[in-house]
Write a protein that holds these residues in place. Structure first.
Motif, mmCIF file in Angstrom:
data_model
loop_
_atom_site.group_PDB
_atom_site.id
_atom_site.type_symbol
_atom_site.label_atom_id
_atom_site.label_comp_id
_atom_site.label_asym_id
_atom_site.label_seq_id
_atom_site.Cartn_x
_atom_site.Cartn_y
_atom_site.Cartn_z
ATOM 1 N N UNK A 45 0.827 -1.218 0.000
ATOM 2 C CA UNK A 45 0.000 0.000 0.000
ATOM 3 C C UNK A 45 0.858 1.264 0.000
ATOM 4 N N UNK A 46 2.070 1.192 0.525
ATOM 5 C CA UNK A 46 2.948 2.352 0.581
ATOM 6 C C UNK A 46 3.850 2.494 -0.629
ATOM 7 N N UNK A 47 3.708 1.585 -1.624
ATOM 8 C CA UNK A 47 4.582 1.624 -2.791
ATOM 9 C C UNK A 47 4.432 2.952 -3.528
ATOM 10 N N UNK A 48 5.544 3.445 -4.045
ATOM 11 C CA UNK A 48 5.580 4.745 -4.714
ATOM 12 C C UNK A 48 4.537 4.862 -5.828
ATOM 13 N N UNK A 49 4.200 3.758 -6.484
ATOM 14 C CA UNK A 49 3.212 3.809 -7.570
ATOM 15 C C UNK A 49 1.782 3.954 -7.060
ATOM 16 N N UNK A 50 1.561 3.736 -5.756
ATOM 17 C CA UNK A 50 0.221 3.847 -5.177
ATOM 18 C C UNK A 50 0.016 5.155 -4.420
ATOM 19 N N UNK A 51 1.082 5.921 -4.237
ATOM 20 C CA UNK A 51 1.018 7.149 -3.450
ATOM 21 C C UNK A 51 0.583 8.299 -4.351
ATOM 22 N N UNK A 52 -0.432 9.051 -3.917
ATOM 23 C CA UNK A 52 -0.940 10.140 -4.744
ATOM 24 C C UNK A 52 -0.638 11.529 -4.172
ATOM 25 N N UNK A 53 -0.013 11.586 -3.006
ATOM 26 C CA UNK A 53 0.294 12.890 -2.414
ATOM 27 C C UNK A 53 1.537 13.475 -3.055
ATOM 28 N N UNK A 54 1.509 14.786 -3.322
ATOM 29 C CA UNK A 54 2.679 15.483 -3.845
ATOM 30 C C UNK A 54 3.029 16.634 -2.915
ATOM 31 N N UNK A 55 4.295 17.009 -2.946
ATOM 32 C CA UNK A 55 4.814 18.033 -2.044
ATOM 33 C C UNK A 55 5.668 19.018 -2.827
ATOM 34 N N UNK A 56 5.768 20.246 -2.339
ATOM 35 C CA UNK A 56 6.508 21.289 -3.048
ATOM 36 C C UNK A 56 8.017 21.164 -2.886
ATOM 37 N N UNK A 57 8.463 20.411 -1.894
ATOM 38 C CA UNK A 57 9.907 20.248 -1.695
ATOM 39 C C UNK A 57 10.235 18.830 -1.253
ATOM 40 N N UNK A 58 11.479 18.454 -1.501
ATOM 41 C CA UNK A 58 11.977 17.139 -1.074
ATOM 42 C C UNK A 58 11.896 17.027 0.446
ATOM 43 N N UNK A 59 12.246 18.121 1.152
ATOM 44 C CA UNK A 59 12.231 18.112 2.610
ATOM 45 C C UNK A 59 10.816 17.906 3.150
ATOM 46 N N UNK A 60 9.839 18.584 2.583
ATOM 47 C CA UNK A 60 8.450 18.423 3.030
ATOM 48 C C UNK A 60 7.977 16.993 2.806
ATOM 49 N N UNK A 61 8.320 16.400 1.676
ATOM 50 C CA UNK A 61 7.939 15.010 1.399
ATOM 51 C C UNK A 61 8.557 14.077 2.431
ATOM 52 N N UNK A 62 9.850 14.242 2.697
ATOM 53 C CA UNK A 62 10.540 13.385 3.663
ATOM 54 C C UNK A 62 9.999 13.575 5.073
ATOM 55 N N UNK A 63 9.796 14.825 5.473
ATOM 56 C CA UNK A 63 9.266 15.098 6.814
ATOM 57 C C UNK A 63 7.871 14.492 6.995
ATOM 58 N N UNK A 64 7.032 14.592 5.977
ATOM 59 C CA UNK A 64 5.683 14.029 6.051
ATOM 60 C C UNK A 64 5.744 12.517 6.174
ATOM 61 N N UNK A 65 6.587 11.873 5.373
ATOM 62 C CA UNK A 65 6.751 10.411 5.435
ATOM 63 C C UNK A 65 7.219 9.993 6.820
ATOM 64 N N UNK A 66 8.172 10.712 7.367
ATOM 65 C CA UNK A 66 8.771 10.334 8.652
ATOM 66 C C UNK A 66 7.869 10.635 9.840
ATOM 67 N N UNK A 67 6.836 11.457 9.688
ATOM 68 C CA UNK A 67 5.973 11.784 10.833
ATOM 69 C C UNK A 67 4.581 11.183 10.698
ATOM 70 N N UNK A 68 4.383 10.297 9.740
ATOM 71 C CA UNK A 68 3.062 9.680 9.577
ATOM 72 C C UNK A 68 2.753 8.791 10.770
ATOM 73 N N UNK A 69 1.476 8.578 10.976
ATOM 74 C CA UNK A 69 1.034 7.749 12.102
ATOM 75 C C UNK A 69 1.452 6.306 11.904
ATOM 76 N N UNK A 70 1.816 5.652 12.965
ATOM 77 C CA UNK A 70 2.140 4.222 12.902
ATOM 78 C C UNK A 70 0.873 3.407 12.826
ATOM 79 N N UNK A 71 0.966 2.257 12.184
ATOM 80 C CA UNK A 71 -0.190 1.356 12.111
ATOM 81 C C UNK A 71 -0.206 0.427 13.292
#
Length: 71
Positions: free
Chosen positions: A45-71
């Protein structure tokens, strides 16, 4: 590698695989934007081809990925 973080990204919360930040190619609507996701298992489900969120910067994308809720 520290605490499972590779290249500044936590592992995929679904499969534990490696994640990457990619800049979207020229010629699509969100050109120049970034996305982040798993690259290990295309059925994940987390595969790059299934992800539809986009971000304005590499840092924002990485920060969002790293702070997502745990399952």
């Amino acid at each position: 590698m520290t605490n499972g973080i590779v290249n500044g990204l936590k592992p995929c919360p679904f499969c534990g695989g490696k994640a990457v930040v990619l800049q979207l190619p020229v010629g699509i609507k969100s050109q120049g934007m970034y996305t982040v996701g798993c690259i290990e298992d295309s059925m994940c489900f987390g595969h790059i081809s299934h992800v539809s969120m986009t971000f304005v910067s590499r840092k924002t994308a990485a920060d969002t990925w790293n702070t997502r809720a745990s399952l």
